[in-house]
Design a protein around this motif. Structure first.
Motif, short mmCIF file in Angstrom:
data_model
loop_
_atom_site.label_atom_id
_atom_site.label_comp_id
_atom_site.label_asym_id
_atom_site.label_seq_id
_atom_site.Cartn_x
_atom_site.Cartn_y
_atom_site.Cartn_z
N ALA A 299 0.82 -1.22 0.00
CA ALA A 299 0.00 0.00 0.00
C ALA A 299 0.85 1.26 0.00
CB ALA A 299 -0.94 0.00 1.21
N SER B 226 -0.85 4.17 1.66
CA SER B 226 -2.20 4.54 1.25
C SER B 226 -3.28 3.87 2.10
CB SER B 226 -2.42 4.20 -0.23
OG SER B 226 -2.39 2.80 -0.43
N GLN C 180 -6.44 -3.53 -4.41
CA GLN C 180 -7.07 -3.07 -5.64
C GLN C 180 -8.51 -2.61 -5.36
OE1 GLN C 180 -7.17 -6.05 -8.73
NE2 GLN C 180 -6.94 -4.48 -10.30
N SER D 252 -8.53 0.75 -3.49
CA SER D 252 -8.12 1.92 -4.29
C SER D 252 -9.10 2.24 -5.40
CB SER D 252 -6.71 1.71 -4.87
OG SER D 252 -6.70 0.57 -5.70
#
Length: 138
Positions: free
Chosen positions: A30, A33, A130, A133
């Motif tokens: 990540a 994030s 995935q 995000s």
């Protein structure tokens, strides 16, 4: 205020294997994030040495990691709670996203048996990242 950065909590019974690997892998992939935590419903005294070894093989150092107790606060702060065999010991709060990853317990296993568990956790972590995000469409 809506959290700009999603928070993920990985939970297993001892917080000595699966949840430690998952947290380290998500944190690595990540790159800041996602806020990542791990905990156990009955934390062990230390992280499984075979887990430390297989993570070291891929450049992730868990030698200073330690099992942490599961708290209501950690669950409440998380957007996604991923359980790994903690059963009914995991608290449930409405509005949280819960996932249960059924994975073999690395306890008592050697490096050769823990490596495929690590690889499966990494596959699931990449899928989760995935999903996190991608914008959510109602």
């Amino acid at each position: 205020m809506t959290a700009a950065v999603p928070e993920v909590l990985f939970v297993c019974v001892h917080n000595a294997g699966r949840s430690q690997m998952a947290a380290a892998l998500l944190d690595h992939h990540a790159k800041g994030s996602v806020v990542v935590r791990s905990a156990g419903s009955a934390p062990a005294a230390s992280v499984n040495p075979a887990v430390i070894a297989v993570m070291d093989e891929i450049g992730l150092d868990l030698s200073k990691a330690f099992p942490k107790p599961l708290t209501d606060e950690a669950v409440q702060a998380s957007d996604v709670v991923i359980t790994m065999g903690c059963g009914d010991a995991c608290p449930f709060y409405p509005g949280k996203r819960y996932l249960d990853w059924e994975l073999p317990d690395p306890a008592g296993k050697g490096v050769d048996d823990v490596r495929p568990i690590r690889d499966e956790i990494e596959r699931r972590v990449l899928t989760l990242l995935q999903e996190l995000s991608s914008p959510i469409v109602d």
